[in-house]
Enzyme design. Structure first.
Site, PDB file in Angstrom:
ATOM      1  N   GLY A  72      19.642  11.285  -5.020  1.00 48.32           N
ATOM      2  CA  GLY A  72      20.524  11.095  -3.874  1.00 48.32           C
ATOM      3  C   GLY A  72      21.030   9.669  -3.726  1.00 48.32           C
ATOM      4  N   ASP A 291       9.791   7.698   4.564  1.00 52.95           N
ATOM      5  CA  ASP A 291       9.146   8.119   3.320  1.00 52.95           C
ATOM      6  C   ASP A 291       7.626   8.097   3.401  1.00 52.95           C
ATOM      7  OD1 ASP A 291      11.496   8.680   2.038  1.00 52.95           O
ATOM      8  OD2 ASP A 291      11.612   6.776   0.958  1.00 52.95           O
ATOM      9  N   ARG A 365       7.499  13.498  -3.525  1.00 61.46           N
ATOM     10  CA  ARG A 365       6.577  13.065  -2.469  1.00 61.46           C
ATOM     11  C   ARG A 365       5.697  14.211  -1.969  1.00 61.46           C
ATOM     12  NH1 ARG A 365       7.700   7.976  -2.248  1.00 61.46           N
ATOM     13  NH2 ARG A 365       9.844   7.238  -2.367  1.00 61.46           N
TER      14      ARG A 365
END
Length: 408
Positions: A72, A291, A365
């Site tokens: 992205g 994140d 993640r």
């Protein structure tokens, strides 16, 4: 490609010296700045993350079609870069990438004269970009969606005829990433003035400079998590310094709440587990560090801690809808959750199910956040483990070195 792995905890204390990847956020910005400078930036220790390799390779290609895959950041940064480089290019990506919005970025670029068309659904890739010289001027950016839109515009700003004045509209998410971009630009000679919600970048060019890529604080979060959920642990994160331009270094303060203490020794960060009463509740606003939310959510689930993790709207438009994915996988483990547009609430049930297979949803993640649960469960199965190469190709090797057995 390996479909799934089993992670099993060996006996003994969790102890290891861990090699973290370089920050892909710093690396990707350095690559764009270097491309604009004509190759005059010396990038030291760039990340080996797949996203960074994809960007580096695409910058060397002639096109006319450029496929970013799942990256992205690469999509957003190249959309801005290609808009000011002569030539016609097609910018595309994976099926998931075609579901990730770029409408606001393209609106802003178009407002200063960029020639960009949506080739599929309006507001989403793929894009047809006819690059040309742009005049610049003043633009408004909705800063509640993605800081990457702001960073993409900032980095091309010195090469606009009249420079650029950016007015940030709304609550700024992931603000430290904008500060990182500004820091790197200044290091490379950009003239920038900041006042309130206005950022002014003068027309000019980048000048020769060295950019040393720091170790990745986002990647460090999974090791903080492992220490937090272990009975006894000591992890040395090689080369990770608290003198950093990365906003995710706030995880050092966050994980103090879960019994993790750190000290910096000779340029390394050493993590140790301290005995302390388990919190009943932990609430946190992740607007500046979304994140980190997955590692914190799984840590709380492992320790039976209730709380609301808010400010995570941007997780809805990542590699997957991370809020939904987190909820689904935690529920498999017996942990009840509630979700909203910008939050997930952990209702405090401690993980109570075993023999669980974790779906990763093509999200690096998700894989790394759930892997440490082998410490609590004894064993856990992770699907599509190769997704970690997006940001941390060596993660599974480092986990084995820390005392875990990984089998197919």
């Amino acid at each position: 490609m390996i479909n799934a792995i089993y992670i099993k905890r060996k006996k003994g204390e969790v102890s290891s010296r861990v090699n973290l990847p370089g920050s892909k956020s710093i690396t990707n910005r350095a690559f764009i700045i270097n491309a604009l400078s004509g190759g005059r930036i010396n990038i030291i220790n760039p990340s080996d993350a797949e996203d960074s390799i994809v960007l580096k390779n695409l910058l060397d290609e002639q096109g006319p079609t450029f496929d970013v895959g799942h990256a992205g950041t690469v999509m957003r940064f190249l959309a801005a870069l290609f808009s000011i480089i002569q030539g016609e290019r097609i910018l595309t990506g994976s099926e998931r990438m075609k579901q990730r919005p770029v409408k606001e970025l393209i609106r802003v670029l178009s407002s200063i004269g960029a020639d960009i068309q949506f080739l599929g659904k309006k507001g989403f890739p793929p894009l047809k970009i006819k690059g040309k010289k742009l005049s610049g001027g003043k633009v408004d950016i909705n800063s509640t969606i993605s800081s990457q839109y702001v960073s993409a515009m900032l980095m091309i700003a010195p090469y606009l005829e009249n420079g650029l004045v950016i007015s940030l509209k709304g609550r700024v998410i992931s603000a430290p990433y904008i500060e990182m971009t500004l820091d790197l630009m200044k290091k490379c000679g950009a003239k920038i003035h900041e006042k309130d919600t206005l950022i002014t970048v003068a027309s000019g060019e980048y000048t020769p400079a060295d950019i040393i890529v720091e170790k990745d604080w986002s990647a460090a979060s999974y090791w903080y998590e492992l220490v937090a959920i272990s009975y006894e642990a000591e992890i040395t994160l090689s080369g990770l310094s608290k003198q950093t331009i990365q906003g995710d270094s706030v995880l050092d303060e966050i994980f103090k709440n879960f019994g993790v203490r750190s000290k910096e020794i000779a340029g390394n960060t050493v993590l140790i587990k301290l005995p302390q009463p388990i919190l009943n509740r932990f609430d946190y606003d992740f607007t500046n560090c979304p994140d980190l939310a997955q590692a914190v959510a799984v840590t709380m689930a492992a320790k039976g801690i209730k709380g609301i993790l808010s400010g995570i709207t941007s997780l809805r438009i990542k590699e997957t809808d991370r809020i939904s994915a987190l909820s689904t996988e935690l529920e498999k483990l017996g942990v009840a959750t509630l979700c909203g547009a910008d939050y997930i609430e952990i209702l405090g049930d401690k993980i109570n199910k075993q023999d669980v297979t974790i779906e990763t949803y093509q999200d690096h993640r998700m894989a790394m956040a759930f892997a440490p649960l082998a410490e609590v469960l004894g064993e856990i199965r992770i699907k599509n483990p190769g997704v970690v190469k997006k940001s941390y190709p060596g993660f599974w090797i480092e986990l084995e070195n820390a005392g875990f057995e990984i089998t197919v």
